[in-house]
Design a protein around this motif. Sequence first.
Motif, PDB file in Angstrom:
ATOM      1  N   UNK A  67     -27.120 -29.008 -17.311  1.00  0.00           N
ATOM      2  CA  UNK A  67     -27.683 -29.701 -15.934  1.00  0.00           C
ATOM      3  C   UNK A  67     -27.645 -28.782 -14.897  1.00  0.00           C
ATOM      4  N   UNK A  68     -28.546 -28.611 -13.940  1.00  0.00           N
ATOM      5  CA  UNK A  68     -28.597 -27.355 -12.886  1.00  0.00           C
ATOM      6  C   UNK A  68     -27.406 -27.995 -11.851  1.00  0.00           C
ATOM      7  N   UNK A  69     -26.762 -27.057 -11.199  1.00  0.00           N
ATOM      8  CA  UNK A  69     -25.859 -27.322 -10.212  1.00  0.00           C
ATOM      9  C   UNK A  69     -26.774 -27.699  -8.898  1.00  0.00           C
ATOM     10  N   UNK A  70     -26.112 -28.122  -8.030  1.00  0.00           N
ATOM     11  CA  UNK A  70     -26.610 -28.733  -6.900  1.00  0.00           C
ATOM     12  C   UNK A  70     -25.632 -29.154  -5.850  1.00  0.00           C
ATOM     13  N   UNK A  71     -25.834 -29.163  -4.579  1.00  0.00           N
ATOM     14  CA  UNK A  71     -24.991 -29.076  -3.628  1.00  0.00           C
ATOM     15  C   UNK A  71     -24.621 -30.624  -3.331  1.00  0.00           C
ATOM     16  N   UNK A  72     -23.285 -30.786  -2.949  1.00  0.00           N
ATOM     17  CA  UNK A  72     -22.674 -32.208  -2.984  1.00  0.00           C
ATOM     18  C   UNK A  72     -21.295 -32.314  -3.518  1.00  0.00           C
TER      19      UNK A  72
END
Length: 316
Positions: A193-198
């Motif tokens: 899974x690609x990392x994303x903000x939050x």
Amino acid sequence: MPHGHHHHGESLRDYFTEQLLTIFVVGMFGAVAILLYRSGNLQYVLAKPFHLPVLIGGITVMVLVVVRAISVWREAGEANADQHDHNHHHDHNHAHAGTSHDHDHDHVHGPDCDHDHGHDHDHHHTHDHHHDHGADDHGHSHDLAWVFARMLVLFFPVALYLIGVPNSGFSQDRINKILGSDQSIDAAALAEVASKEGTVMSFNDLNDAAYDDSKRDFMQGQTAKLEGKYRRVGPREFTLYKLRMTCCAADTIPLKVRIFLEKGTLSSVNENDWVRVKGKIQFAQVPNSNPAQYIPVIMVAEAGDIAKTEAKSEYE
């Protein structure tokens, strides 16, 4: 001369015994409510929104107990004064005046005298003692046995508190039943899974997202920072959990998140230890579930992102 003897001693004794027992037991209820709030043990039986009302209720009960105790004290004083006056009046009623008969005759009556002089020499003295018992005088002896039985039943919750219930140790067996078994998930089946903000810091949010497609898509790839209790599943896999209580202990449900450690192993963490984790969020399908069910998963990069921490409340 009639005399009435009213025996009120027994009924008064029973009445004040009942009042004192009630004050004692109700006072203990109020004290236990306050002590449960202060100790934090209310969390094992009631949801947090109800803790403050319990404290307020306990304080209110204690105030009412004090008011009632003062009232009973005054009643006892008045009853004692009335009893003293009754005894004093009772003693005077038993004083009986003597009967004197003076006959002053100017002539001598022979043995054959048959004159009717209008004297009745038969004097009847009646001395009747009426023991007037109120109907409640005999009833109180039987009622008092019922009072003791009732107080024993009411005292039972207080007795539980005195022996240390509720507490975390007492609740652990119940918690284990609520948690059920944790089936291992094959880490190879988890997609990259690609990392994303939050950042997510709530068990509630992660568990709610497991049942909602849009929430899963939104949270997947974000960072999770959670603290909970450790439950081992495998060498690099464990469950982190807390509990959610809507109202009381009867409706408690578990909030579980599966943790995967990508590198290294855990050696210093024991069952039910409190740990803090940091990792990437994704959701995995529960094995053999049909229709498909999902559980939140946190992928932890290395063992340094898992640390033991101080114990906190088990409830979210």
